[in-house]
Design an enzyme around this catalytic site. Structure first.
Site, PDB file in Angstrom:
ATOM      1  N   LYS A  87       0.849  -1.195   0.000  1.00  0.00           N
ATOM      2  CA  LYS A  87       0.000   0.000   0.000  1.00  0.00           C
ATOM      3  C   LYS A  87       0.883   1.243   0.000  1.00  0.00           C
ATOM      4  O   LYS A  87       1.748   1.400   0.870  1.00  0.00           O
ATOM      5  CB  LYS A  87      -0.890  -0.049   1.243  1.00  0.00           C
ATOM      6  CG  LYS A  87      -2.140   0.784   1.163  1.00  0.00           C
ATOM      7  CD  LYS A  87      -3.013   0.487   2.365  1.00  0.00           C
ATOM      8  CE  LYS A  87      -4.276   1.289   2.388  1.00  0.00           C
ATOM      9  NZ  LYS A  87      -4.960   1.178   3.685  1.00  0.00           N
TER      10      LYS A  87
HETATM   11  C1  E4P Z   1      -8.305   2.345   3.463  1.00  0.00           C
HETATM   12  O1  E4P Z   1      -7.535   1.498   3.069  1.00  0.00           O
HETATM   13  C2  E4P Z   1      -8.211   2.988   4.776  1.00  0.00           C
HETATM   14  O2  E4P Z   1      -7.637   2.085   5.682  1.00  0.00           O
HETATM   15  C3  E4P Z   1      -9.559   3.341   5.355  1.00  0.00           C
HETATM   16  O3  E4P Z   1     -10.619   2.935   4.560  1.00  0.00           O
HETATM   17  C4  E4P Z   1      -9.649   4.672   5.962  1.00  0.00           C
HETATM   18  O4  E4P Z   1     -10.929   4.823   6.521  1.00  0.00           O
HETATM   19  P1  E4P Z   1     -11.292   5.911   7.623  1.00  0.00           P
HETATM   20  O5  E4P Z   1     -11.558   7.187   6.932  1.00  0.00           O
HETATM   21  O6  E4P Z   1     -12.522   5.361   8.270  1.00  0.00           O
HETATM   22  O7  E4P Z   1     -10.111   6.005   8.564  1.00  0.00           O
END
Ligand code: E4P
Length: 217
Positions: A87
């Site tokens: 990622k």
């Molecule tokens: C995506 O990969 C992120 O981990 C995630 O969806 C972020 O979500 P949030 O805005 O609820 O922290």
């Protein structure tokens, strides 16, 4: 539509996996910290533990923000387990790293996408997945679902193979609306997946069926 769970909580991952509809997991440094997973060694072990619970792709995020660091870190993460997806944040060096890993045949998830332009760049760089954060856009009075639609249109115009991974999902209607638009994947909390099965008429209908069965026996 693939269902990913967005958590580093092993119990929740096991519960989602036991439902039989889970296709993968996304994590990020904040989700790791929330579970008290700190330090490189523990974080690495946690990724392996997650991979052993689920069958699909598991996103593991790099911490470096320079190209060389992202490549070094990404290679270590990718070597941990065949299910690991590296990622990478949507920054200039991140775009270079996406291209590098794409050329190497290593799967990537480009994170922190908030605009159609960023989505276009992620696809051009060959990202496997790219994650538009719809909940965080909604939080600042901007239509997150509209971004998913814009990206769907752009990707379909050119046949980009990068998968739209709708992220920062907060509730079941986000999931349903993303499915209507044609997002390839959604990642959200366990509640956003389990919430899909709820309907009062199902509960009322089942209670009546069971009651009538008893009457006839
Ligand atoms: C995506 O990969 C992120 O981990 C995630 O969806 C972020 O979500 P949030 O805005 O609820 O922290």
């Amino acid at each position: 539509m693939k269902f990913f769970i967005d958590t580093a909580n092993l119990d929740q991952i096991r519960e989602a996996q036991s439902l039989g509809v889970l296709d993968g997991v996304t994590t990020n440094p904040s989700l790791m910290a929330k579970e008290g997973i700190t330090g490189e060694k523990n974080i690495i072990q946690h990724y392996i533990d997650i991979c052993e619970i689920v069958d699909g792709d598991v996103s593991a995020e790099v911490i470096s923000v320079d190209f060389k660091g992202m490549v070094e870190e990404g290679k270590i993460l990718a070597a941990l387990h065949p299910q690991i997806v590296v990622k990478i944040p949507m920054i200039e060096d991140g775009v270079k790293a996406l291209k590098y890993f794409s050329d190497e045949g290593i799967k990537t998830n480009c994170t922190l996408i908030f605009s159609a332009g960023q989505a276009l760049l992620a696809a051009k760089a060959g990202a496997t997945y790219m994650s538009p954060f719809i909940g965080r856009l909604d939080d600042i009075s901007t239509d997150g679902l509209n971004l998913i639609q814009e990206i769907r249109d752009i990707y379909d115009n050119y046949g980009f193979e990068t998968q739209i991974l709708a992220a920062s999902i907060r509730h079941t209607m986000h999931v349903i609306e993303c499915a209507k638009i044609g997002a390839d994947v959604m990642t959200g909390p366990l509640s956003s997946i389990k919430g899909l099965l709820k309907h009062p008429l199902t509960d009322i209908g089942l209670a009546k069926f069971l009651e009538d069965y008893k009457k006839g026996n």
